[in-house]
Scaffold this motif. Structure first.
Motif, short mmCIF file in Angstrom:
data_model
loop_
_atom_site.label_atom_id
_atom_site.label_comp_id
_atom_site.label_asym_id
_atom_site.label_seq_id
_atom_site.Cartn_x
_atom_site.Cartn_y
_atom_site.Cartn_z
N ALA A 65 0.72 -1.14 -0.09
CA ALA A 65 -0.07 0.08 0.05
C ALA A 65 0.85 1.24 0.00
N ALA A 66 2.00 1.19 0.66
CA ALA A 66 2.77 2.41 0.83
C ALA A 66 3.68 2.86 -0.49
N ARG A 67 3.58 1.81 -1.41
CA ARG A 67 4.13 1.78 -2.69
C ARG A 67 3.13 2.10 -3.97
N ALA A 68 1.82 1.94 -3.57
CA ALA A 68 0.85 1.93 -4.76
C ALA A 68 0.82 3.08 -5.61
N LEU A 69 0.85 4.44 -4.73
CA LEU A 69 0.76 5.60 -5.54
C LEU A 69 2.10 5.85 -6.64
N GLU A 70 3.39 5.37 -5.81
CA GLU A 70 4.49 5.81 -6.60
C GLU A 70 4.49 4.87 -7.80
N PHE A 71 3.99 3.50 -7.60
CA PHE A 71 3.94 2.39 -8.69
C PHE A 71 2.90 2.79 -9.81
N GLU A 72 1.83 3.45 -9.23
CA GLU A 72 1.00 4.02 -10.38
C GLU A 72 1.65 5.27 -11.01
N ARG A 73 2.42 6.05 -10.54
CA ARG A 73 2.78 6.96 -11.08
C ARG A 73 4.02 6.58 -12.32
N ILE A 74 4.54 5.81 -11.90
CA ILE A 74 5.62 5.21 -12.84
C ILE A 74 5.12 4.17 -13.73
N THR A 75 4.07 3.59 -13.52
CA THR A 75 3.65 2.58 -14.46
C THR A 75 2.45 2.78 -15.30
N GLY A 76 1.72 3.75 -14.62
CA GLY A 76 0.45 4.04 -15.23
C GLY A 76 -0.71 3.21 -14.88
N ILE A 77 -0.70 2.31 -14.09
CA ILE A 77 -1.33 1.13 -13.68
C ILE A 77 -2.30 1.92 -12.48
N SER A 78 -3.62 1.96 -12.44
CA SER A 78 -4.32 2.69 -11.64
C SER A 78 -4.23 2.04 -10.18
N ARG A 79 -4.13 2.97 -9.13
CA ARG A 79 -4.11 2.39 -7.63
C ARG A 79 -5.13 1.56 -7.40
N HIS A 80 -6.44 1.74 -8.02
CA HIS A 80 -7.74 1.15 -7.56
C HIS A 80 -7.58 -0.54 -8.24
N ASP A 81 -6.72 -0.65 -9.49
CA ASP A 81 -6.22 -2.03 -9.69
C ASP A 81 -5.17 -2.56 -8.95
N LEU A 82 -4.38 -1.68 -8.42
CA LEU A 82 -3.26 -2.25 -7.65
C LEU A 82 -3.62 -2.62 -6.34
N ARG A 83 -4.52 -2.08 -5.49
CA ARG A 83 -4.98 -2.13 -4.34
C ARG A 83 -6.40 -1.82 -3.95
N PRO A 84 -7.42 -2.51 -4.79
CA PRO A 84 -8.86 -2.04 -4.40
C PRO A 84 -9.21 -2.26 -2.94
N ASP A 85 -8.39 -2.89 -2.10
CA ASP A 85 -8.65 -3.30 -0.89
C ASP A 85 -8.67 -1.67 0.11
N VAL A 86 -7.51 -0.95 -0.57
CA VAL A 86 -7.13 0.32 0.09
C VAL A 86 -7.91 1.50 -0.54
N TYR A 87 -7.96 1.50 -1.93
CA TYR A 87 -8.38 2.58 -2.63
C TYR A 87 -9.91 2.32 -3.25
N GLY A 88 -10.40 1.28 -3.00
CA GLY A 88 -11.82 0.89 -3.69
C GLY A 88 -11.76 0.66 -5.02
N ALA A 89 -12.70 0.16 -5.34
CA ALA A 89 -12.91 -0.48 -6.93
C ALA A 89 -12.90 0.57 -7.73
N LYS A 90 -12.38 0.55 -9.10
CA LYS A 90 -12.63 1.61 -9.92
C LYS A 90 -13.96 1.86 -10.20
#
Length: 66
Positions: free
Chosen positions: A37-62
């Motif tokens: 979870a601590a890396r999700a926003l940075e991972f999203e910024r680098i890859t373009g993969i939505s935080r909602h896809d990465l961690r729906p348990d934290v950010y909710g479903a898209k």
């Protein structure tokens, strides 16, 4: 390696490039059971993969487009 990290690595130009951008060793990516979870926003910024896809348990479903 989990599928979403593999896809992220492809988007970032490879596993080593992704790890470098995240400031970690590339071998760490192979140990992830899911993107921390601590890396999700940075991972999203680098890859373009939505935080909602990465961690729906934290950010909710898209939200579906209306």
């Amino acid at each position: 390696m989990i599928e979403i990290v593999r896809k992220g690595a492809e988007q970032a130009g490879g596993v080593v490039s992704l790890a470098r951008e995240l400031g970690i060793k590339h071998t760490s990516l192979y140990r992830w059971a899911r993107v921390p979870a601590a890396r999700a926003l940075e991972f999203e910024r680098i890859t373009g993969i939505s935080r909602h896809d990465l961690r729906p348990d934290v950010y909710g479903a898209k939200e579906p487009p209306e």
